[in-house]
Design a protein around this motif. Structure first.
Motif, mmCIF file in Angstrom:
data_model
loop_
_atom_site.group_PDB
_atom_site.id
_atom_site.type_symbol
_atom_site.label_atom_id
_atom_site.label_comp_id
_atom_site.label_asym_id
_atom_site.label_seq_id
_atom_site.Cartn_x
_atom_site.Cartn_y
_atom_site.Cartn_z
ATOM 1 N N ARG A 264 25.645 -25.078 72.927
ATOM 2 C CA ARG A 264 25.368 -24.812 71.513
ATOM 3 C C ARG A 264 25.207 -23.314 71.304
ATOM 4 O O ARG A 264 24.751 -22.588 72.190
ATOM 5 N N TRP B 269 22.316 -22.429 66.240
ATOM 6 C CA TRP B 269 21.850 -23.815 66.378
ATOM 7 C C TRP B 269 20.617 -23.883 67.260
ATOM 8 O O TRP B 269 19.649 -24.568 66.933
ATOM 9 N N ILE C 296 20.804 -36.924 59.111
ATOM 10 C CA ILE C 296 22.027 -36.368 58.553
ATOM 11 C C ILE C 296 22.676 -37.277 57.522
ATOM 12 O O ILE C 296 23.109 -36.828 56.453
ATOM 13 N N THR D 19 21.128 -25.209 59.837
ATOM 14 C CA THR D 19 22.230 -25.548 60.738
ATOM 15 C C THR D 19 21.836 -26.668 61.679
ATOM 16 O O THR D 19 22.600 -27.628 61.891
ATOM 17 N N TYR D 20 20.644 -26.584 62.229
ATOM 18 C CA TYR D 20 20.179 -27.626 63.138
ATOM 19 C C TYR D 20 19.936 -28.942 62.417
ATOM 20 O O TYR D 20 20.350 -30.010 62.892
ATOM 21 N N ASP E 2 22.949 -30.861 61.796
ATOM 22 C CA ASP E 2 23.711 -31.232 62.988
ATOM 23 C C ASP E 2 22.793 -31.289 64.196
ATOM 24 O O ASP E 2 22.877 -30.456 65.101
ATOM 25 N N GLY F 283 22.725 -33.318 66.579
ATOM 26 C CA GLY F 283 23.367 -33.764 67.807
ATOM 27 C C GLY F 283 22.641 -34.895 68.498
ATOM 28 O O GLY F 283 22.220 -35.872 67.867
#
Length: 231
Positions: free
Chosen positions: A112, A116, A165, A218-219, A222, A224
């Motif tokens: 990453r 992020w 999200i 941003t985090y 996304d 993840g």
């Protein structure tokens, strides 16, 4: 802070030597912030969000300590917590910590980028987004399977929506709109944050650098593998 376990009052964090932290050392301060343990060795109630601060660096601690040293002393005795049995038995907090205290997982993730990873560090650490946006079990610990899924039972009757999200996308959120909201409190619909989130913006995220607001957004948009797999 009124909770199902009782009402908790903020301590005196001024430099007053009798009623504040004026006699603390930086080592005392570091132990309190990172571990949630007082200079006398007593565990703090997790109404103090120390579970999110365990990965603070030595420089983070030094910077915070320097900032607190600029606070003028105020000789005010804070109220005692209004916590009934058995929650007033602080030894029970040792059991709670053993069962539920976890590393905040703010470390960088390989593969990453820096933006992020900075967002992960802030969202899961200093900004402690999960303190409100994650539900709790009957012991007041965050539900690991409900990471960022929202909480309808916050202290004072407040609630925090899901910031997972799929829900953010449904509500029209983007990275840019989150950045703007963290600075101004204005949502994509033109509404404004109220309650606890309004205070978070007013007293917290509005003072962040633009780069840090971008990192958090941003985090959040996304996360993840940090979100649990859907059941």
């Amino acid at each position: 802070m009124a909770t199902p376990f009782g009402t908790f009052y903020s301590p005196n964090l001024t430099t007053d030597p009798e009623n504040g932290i004026g006699r603390w050392s930086i080592e005392d301060f570091a132990m309190a912030v990172r571990q949630g343990v007082s200079p006398e060795g007593e565990p703090y109630y997790p109404s103090f969000t120390y579970p999110f601060y365990g990965d603070f660096s030595d420089q983070d601690i030094a910077d915070l300590w320097a900032a607190f040293q600029t606070v003028p002393p105020v000789a005010e005795v804070p109220p005692d917590h209004e916590v009934g049995f058995p929650f007033n038995m602080r030894w029970g907090l040792k059991l709670w910590r053993a069962a539920f205290l976890r590393d905040p997982e703010t470390e960088s993730v390989e593969g990453r980028d820096d933006v992020w990873n900075r967002g992960r560090e802030l969202a899961r650490g200093a900004a402690h987004c999960g303190a409100c946006h994650t539900g709790r079990n009957i012991a007041g610990a965050r539900l690991e399977t409900a990471f960022y899924a929202g909480n309808d039972d916050l202290p004072g009757g407040d609630h925090a929506p899901s910031i997972q999200i799929e829900h953010l996308v449904e509500q029209g959120w983007t990275v840019d709109s989150i950045v703007y909201a963290l600075e101004t409190g204005i949502t994509p619909s033109g509404d404004v944050f109220g309650g606890g989130m309004g205070e978070v913006v007013q007293y917290g995220t509005s003072f962040l650098t633009p780069e840090d607001r971008l990192a958090i957004a941003t985090y959040i948009m996304d996360p993840g593998d940090d979100l649990p797999d859907p059941e």
